[in-house]
Scaffold this motif. Structure first.
Motif, short mmCIF file in Angstrom:
data_model
loop_
_atom_site.label_atom_id
_atom_site.label_comp_id
_atom_site.label_asym_id
_atom_site.label_seq_id
_atom_site.Cartn_x
_atom_site.Cartn_y
_atom_site.Cartn_z
N UNK A 120 0.86 -1.19 0.00
CA UNK A 120 0.00 0.00 0.00
C UNK A 120 0.89 1.24 0.00
N UNK A 121 0.92 1.94 -1.11
CA UNK A 121 1.67 3.20 -1.20
C UNK A 121 0.86 4.35 -0.63
N UNK A 122 -0.39 4.45 -1.04
CA UNK A 122 -1.26 5.56 -0.64
C UNK A 122 -2.07 5.14 0.58
N UNK A 123 -1.48 5.27 1.75
CA UNK A 123 -2.14 4.81 2.97
C UNK A 123 -3.42 5.60 3.27
N UNK A 124 -3.43 6.94 3.20
CA UNK A 124 -4.69 7.65 3.47
C UNK A 124 -5.81 7.26 2.50
N UNK A 125 -5.49 7.14 1.21
CA UNK A 125 -6.50 6.74 0.23
C UNK A 125 -6.98 5.32 0.43
N UNK A 126 -6.06 4.43 0.81
CA UNK A 126 -6.41 3.03 1.05
C UNK A 126 -7.40 2.92 2.22
N UNK A 127 -7.13 3.65 3.30
CA UNK A 127 -8.00 3.58 4.47
C UNK A 127 -9.38 4.15 4.18
N UNK A 128 -9.45 5.11 3.25
CA UNK A 128 -10.73 5.70 2.87
C UNK A 128 -11.36 5.01 1.66
N UNK A 129 -10.67 4.00 1.10
CA UNK A 129 -11.15 3.27 -0.09
C UNK A 129 -11.44 4.22 -1.26
N UNK A 130 -10.52 5.16 -1.48
CA UNK A 130 -10.67 6.10 -2.58
C UNK A 130 -9.39 6.12 -3.42
N UNK A 131 -9.53 6.58 -4.65
CA UNK A 131 -8.40 6.67 -5.57
C UNK A 131 -7.41 7.77 -5.14
N UNK A 132 -7.94 8.91 -4.72
CA UNK A 132 -7.12 10.08 -4.45
C UNK A 132 -6.38 9.95 -3.12
N UNK A 133 -5.52 10.92 -2.88
CA UNK A 133 -4.78 10.96 -1.62
C UNK A 133 -5.74 11.12 -0.44
N UNK A 134 -6.68 12.07 -0.57
CA UNK A 134 -7.70 12.25 0.46
C UNK A 134 -8.89 13.00 -0.14
N UNK A 135 -9.96 13.05 0.61
CA UNK A 135 -11.18 13.72 0.14
C UNK A 135 -11.00 15.23 0.07
N UNK A 136 -10.15 15.76 0.91
CA UNK A 136 -9.97 17.22 0.95
C UNK A 136 -9.25 17.74 -0.29
N UNK A 137 -8.14 17.12 -0.64
CA UNK A 137 -7.32 17.64 -1.75
C UNK A 137 -7.76 17.12 -3.11
N UNK A 138 -8.35 15.91 -3.14
CA UNK A 138 -8.75 15.25 -4.40
C UNK A 138 -7.55 15.06 -5.34
N UNK A 139 -6.35 14.97 -4.78
CA UNK A 139 -5.15 14.88 -5.60
C UNK A 139 -4.79 13.43 -5.94
N UNK A 140 -4.34 13.23 -7.16
CA UNK A 140 -3.88 11.93 -7.64
C UNK A 140 -2.37 11.86 -7.45
N UNK A 141 -1.92 11.00 -6.55
CA UNK A 141 -0.48 10.91 -6.26
C UNK A 141 0.32 10.53 -7.50
N UNK A 142 -0.31 9.78 -8.41
CA UNK A 142 0.42 9.33 -9.59
C UNK A 142 0.51 10.41 -10.67
N UNK A 143 0.08 11.62 -10.34
CA UNK A 143 0.30 12.77 -11.22
C UNK A 143 1.15 13.84 -10.52
N UNK A 144 1.66 13.51 -9.34
CA UNK A 144 2.43 14.48 -8.56
C UNK A 144 3.89 14.10 -8.41
#
Length: 358
Positions: A120-144
């Motif tokens: 699991x690379x994206x721990x915050x996204x994994x715990x929230x079961x979402x693609x993005x880093x978190x709900x607040x930023x909506x950022x895609x780590x694989x574009x950063x």
């Protein structure tokens, strides 16, 4: 239900020793050390090690990623396998688990080099079961990637991932799936113009192989720093698909054997059967991929499946009204293609993605 019990110890200044660890959930107690840095040359030889790596710190806790590693007694390249940079893309987790389980029970012998798995690379996204880093930023780590040390929270996290983990690899295989609401084939994205990378990509033996580069991706940034990198898309999000998992595991075994870390791979009958089921026509090698879009919104019906071959101008989808009347026919391009992925959500907007083809 019994409460979760967490025991803590402290990490020494030389990055050797646990900081926190034991979790007793009624199934037994496991202790995993926490390290500040990852240096493959300091890993214990001849033993699978499991630990958490500190990436960032919040007000009350650190954010740690799980790491499995095995360093052989003979020097060689370091191969990294990463998963879930998008938090809901989890098909790669059992692939990494199986690889290290086989090393641990001696059914896979590492002759040289080091293998490092990050399930699991994206721990915050994994715990929230979402693609993005978190709900607040909506950022895609694989574009950063490779991130920024002094940027916003997702950029700092991406910087830590790339500099604390990925930069220590000689090779990296980044495991993905489709995003939510879509279905994917088993396909590989790679720079096929690079002799070494192209050869490794073919060894994965996916349903579809696409020559493509992605700006800001983990793969693209790794390759720019001389790390041989592949992206493997393993089916659908938020599920485990055994045939895709087995076929991906077999591909990784072929790759690490070709690099010289193991002897030649001989798959078991069950894995051979998985490969037969998903690649009866072999691998379709393509030079690009793109989406076909609808013009109208409505109820979407897709007539093709992932990995299916498509003839020029073949009917691939349809938009209907809520009453079931067809209002738009959607056709393939004017040349032979193969379906990489499809839209699975039947509720479509105008300009909706329908089918990804190569």
């Amino acid at each position: 239900m019994a409460p979760v019990k967490i025991t803590e110890t402290h990490m020494d200044s030389r990055n050797q020793g646990p900081q926190n660890g034991g979790i007793d959930n009624g199934l037994g107690s496991y202790t995993y050390p926490v390290y500040k840095n990852l240096d493959p040359s300091t890993l214990t030889e001849g033993k699978v090690v499991k630990f958490n790596l500190v990436l960032t710190a919040n007000a009350l806790e650190t954010v740690n990623v799980p790491v499995l590693a095995y360093r052989s007694r003979k020097a060689g390249p370091t191969v990294g396998i990463t998963c879930a940079i998008h938090g809901n893309e989890i098909n790669g987790i059992p692939v990494i688990q199986k690889l290290f389980e086989d090393i641990n029970n001696n059914s896979l012998e590492l002759l040289s080099g080091t293998v490092i798995g990050v399930p699991v690379v994206n721990v915050p996204g994994f715990l929230a079961s979402i693609r993005q880093f978190d709900d607040e930023s909506k950022q895609d780590l694989n574009r950063l990637m490779p991130g920024k040390q002094t940027g916003a929270a997702p950029e700092q996290y991406a910087h830590a991932i790339f500099n604390k983990i990925v930069s220590s690899f000689d090779y990296v295989i980044d495991l993905h799936t489709a995003s939510a609401g879509r279905q994917n084939s088993l396909y590989v994205r790679a720079d096929m113009s690079h002799p070494t990378i192209g050869g490794l990509a073919r060894l994965m033996q996916p349903q579809v192989l696409v020559h493509i580069a992605t700006k800001g991706s983990l793969r693209g940034c790794a390759q720019s720093q001389g790390i041989h990198a592949l992206t493997v898309e393993i089916g659908n999000p938020s599920v485990f698909q055994p045939n895709f998992i087995n076929a991906t595991y077999a591909g990784i075994r072929r790759v690490i054997a070709s690099i010289g870390l193991t002897s030649e791979y001989e798959p078991t009958p069950s894995i051979i059967e998985s490969i037969r089921k998903i690649t009866p026509e072999g691998t379709a090698v393509c030079t690009r991929s793109f989406w076909v879009y609808s013009k109208l919104g409505g109820i979407l019906k897709v007539f093709k499946k992932p990995a299916e071959r498509v003839h020029p101008r073949e009917l691939i989808g349809e938009i209907q009204t809520i009453f079931g009347d067809p209002v738009e026919k959607i056709y393939a391009p004017d040349f032979e293609t193969v379906v990489v992925g499809i839209e699975a959500n039947p509720v479509a907007k105008s300009g909706n993605r329908v089918v990804s083809v190569s």
